[in-house]
Design an enzyme around this catalytic site. Structure first.
Site, PDB file in Angstrom:
ATOM      1  N   ASP A 149       0.848  -1.197   0.000  1.00  0.00           N
ATOM      2  CA  ASP A 149       0.000   0.000   0.000  1.00  0.00           C
ATOM      3  C   ASP A 149       0.883   1.245   0.000  1.00  0.00           C
ATOM      4  OD1 ASP A 149      -2.187  -1.660   0.206  1.00  0.00           O
ATOM      5  OD2 ASP A 149      -2.315  -1.467   2.390  1.00  0.00           O
TER       6      ASP A 149
HETATM    7  N1  URA Z   1      -1.211  -5.952   3.785  1.00  0.00           N
HETATM    8  C1  URA Z   1      -1.723  -4.712   3.796  1.00  0.00           C
HETATM    9  O1  URA Z   1      -2.762  -4.454   4.390  1.00  0.00           O
HETATM   10  N2  URA Z   1      -1.043  -3.750   3.142  1.00  0.00           N
HETATM   11  C2  URA Z   1       0.125  -3.966   2.509  1.00  0.00           C
HETATM   12  O2  URA Z   1       0.698  -3.043   1.952  1.00  0.00           O
HETATM   13  C3  URA Z   1       0.647  -5.266   2.513  1.00  0.00           C
HETATM   14  C4  URA Z   1      -0.051  -6.243   3.159  1.00  0.00           C
END
Ligand code: URA
Length: 253
Positions: A111
């Protein structure tokens, strides 16, 4: 780095792949006698050469050819795991031009606000293997979670929590590292190993136990660990050993 042993290729294809110039620029450079193969000026930019055997020089400098690039990035927050984005800076914007010419792409997504280990490569089959849901490549995260993560959560994660869309997450190994008292309440520092990579997976797993991830960092993928000496926002090439570790990673389908 292992090329797949492509034998001979057009010289201009090799040199444009290496970012030396466009095909028409290379034609001109050939005319100017600036490109040598095995010590002799070439006459035709389309001549067939074997980059693993023939010595290619441009303006007196040897061109070391390779097909693939394998990078590990310590992703900072605020950049998106994509090759282009209309609004945000992408992880490719963090790469030097000489690495971008290989057209690497991120292997999976973190993310925008997540930090940590991100592999970038132009090796499609390797990326495919690492992301294949059937391979279950483990991904290790460290997180700060608002709320008191407890042994009940550890058990629920070990069985498999239900995400907001009803999907039952695969069993995951949750370890409570410590608690911190903050003005917002108790914050739990945890480590979590998951074997799949659904959208916002870690955040949604904690949401399933009524808690909120406030900081997330990926620290390992398979056997590959984010090195402690790789500063945030920096990247480097994988070593042969690290790459072989990723290539060898295999669980029975
Ligand atoms: N899980 C998440 O919620 N975000 C990420 O970036 C990676 C794994």
């Amino acid at each position: 780095m292992s090329g797949k042993g492509k034998q001979t290729q057009r010289l201009d294809k090799i040199l444009s792949h290496m970012g030396v110039g466009t095909r028409s620029e290379l034609k001109k450079m050939v005319k100017q006698g600036r490109i040598l193969v095995d010590g002799k000026a070439v006459k035709d930019s389309g001549v067939q050469v074997n980059p693993e055997i023939n010595v290619i020089e441009v303006d007196g400098e040897r061109i070391l050819y390779r097909e693939n690039i394998y990078l590990m990035l310590h992703k900072p927050p605020g950049v998106v795991s994509a090759t282009e984005d209309a609004r945000d800076k992408t992880v490719l914007d963090l790469l030097r031009k000489e690495d971008r010419i290989f057209q690497p792409f991120p292997v999976g997504r973190l993310d925008k606000d997540t930090e940590g280990l991100l592999i970038l490569t132009n090796d499609g089959p390797l990326a495919h293997d690492l992301l294949s849901p059937r391979k279950h490549v483990p991904k290790t995260y460290e997180a700060r979670v608002l709320g008191k993560v407890d042994q009940e959560d550890v058990k629920r994660f070990a069985i498999g929590v239900h995400l907001d869309d009803g999907y039952e997450a695969m069993p995951a190994e949750l370890t409570i590292l410590r608690y911190e008292e903050t003005p917002e309440g108790t914050v739990s520092l945890i480590s979590l190993i998951i074997h799949e990579g659904k959208f916002h997976q870690v955040k949604r797993m904690f949401q399933a136990v009524d808690k909120r991830v406030i900081y997330l960092k990926r620290v390992a993928m398979g056997d590959l660990k984010l090195p402690s000496d790789l500063p945030i926002g920096h990247y480097r090439e994988l070593t042969e050993d690290e790459l072989n570790g990723l290539r060898n990673y295999h669980t029975p389908d």
